[in-house]
Enzyme design. Sequence first.
Site, short mmCIF file in Angstrom:
data_model
loop_
_atom_site.label_atom_id
_atom_site.label_comp_id
_atom_site.label_asym_id
_atom_site.label_seq_id
_atom_site.Cartn_x
_atom_site.Cartn_y
_atom_site.Cartn_z
N LYS A 52 0.84 -1.20 0.00
CA LYS A 52 0.00 0.00 0.00
C LYS A 52 0.87 1.25 0.00
O LYS A 52 0.63 2.20 -0.73
CB LYS A 52 -0.91 0.01 1.24
N GLN A 96 -4.92 -1.40 9.61
CA GLN A 96 -4.86 -2.72 8.99
C GLN A 96 -5.47 -3.78 9.91
O GLN A 96 -5.16 -3.86 11.09
CB GLN A 96 -3.38 -3.06 8.68
N ASP A 119 -11.40 2.95 4.04
CA ASP A 119 -11.87 1.56 3.93
C ASP A 119 -13.39 1.49 3.71
O ASP A 119 -13.90 0.44 3.32
CB ASP A 119 -11.57 0.82 5.25
N1 GUN Z 1 -7.05 -6.55 5.99
C1 GUN Z 1 -7.33 -7.27 4.89
N2 GUN Z 1 -8.03 -6.53 4.00
C2 GUN Z 1 -8.19 -5.32 4.57
C3 GUN Z 1 -8.81 -4.11 4.13
O1 GUN Z 1 -9.39 -4.01 3.04
N3 GUN Z 1 -8.74 -3.07 5.00
C4 GUN Z 1 -8.13 -3.15 6.20
N4 GUN Z 1 -8.13 -2.08 6.98
N5 GUN Z 1 -7.55 -4.26 6.63
C5 GUN Z 1 -7.56 -5.33 5.81
#
Ligand code: GUN
Length: 284
Positions: A52, A96, A119
Amino acid sequence: MILIDGKKIASELRDDLKKEVSELKKKFNKVPGLTVILIGDLTPSQIYVRNKEKSANEVGLKSEVIKYPDNVEEKIVLNKIKELNKDDTVSGILVQLPLPKHIDKQKVIETITPDKDVDGFHPMNVGNLSSGYDSSVPCTPLGCYLLIKKIEPNLSGKKAVVVGRSNLNGKPMAQLLLKENCTVTITHSKTSDLKGECLKGDIIVAAVGIPELVKGDWVKKNAIVIDVGINKTEKGIVGDVDFDEVSKVAKALTPVPGGVGPMTIACLLKNTIECFKRNEVSVD
Ligand code: GUN
């Protein structure tokens, strides 16, 4: 059969986003910023977060990762989020998941201001999406939606079957398809005739976390099939769709890896830019 090249489509999306960031920089004299909070040392989370950060930098966003050890107190994380909520160099905040057990996921999600919720997990954004209002949309279903639209721009009246009902994927996916006038069926691991339901779908999105669940004889000829699964098995990483079988029946299918995965990250960048634009316009 069209192999849906998520890597290429995500790369094109990132190119567009990069141009947009440079225009925003000229207009506002600042760039959108993404802050990711990573708690603990789970390897998959570390890999996701690194990707990311790398992608955010590539398109010219300001990117920051804040790391805490596994045993960090919940209060410290919540206070950091409150600080970031007020920081106008931060357009988007992502914590996360998964979180250590002693940290309340819902509390964390609800502490992020909805304006910076890249998100789309905050109940306000969930509610706005289901009411058809402007909102942040969770990145993975948004990525799936963009892939489907590449293959079939007019989804009106299509039968869509979503396999999986998670807040992350299944439910928001269903909302996006409903907004496009699809007739949507949400199925899951307890659905009594999953095969029969899948067979009705012009579009199938598999997001249930069961390796190679969707077989060739579950899929209507010429269906569009999107595979969200990432399952570790003895033969390596596989999706929720039996690729070899379904590729003989479907009109279009995403591979795993190289399908939905790259789109998820590109959509996170897109959401960060959208948050920036909404926040800057509301300041004007
Ligand atoms: N962990 C796995 N996928 C995601 C996501 O799309 N957002 C977040 N915050 N954590 C994740």
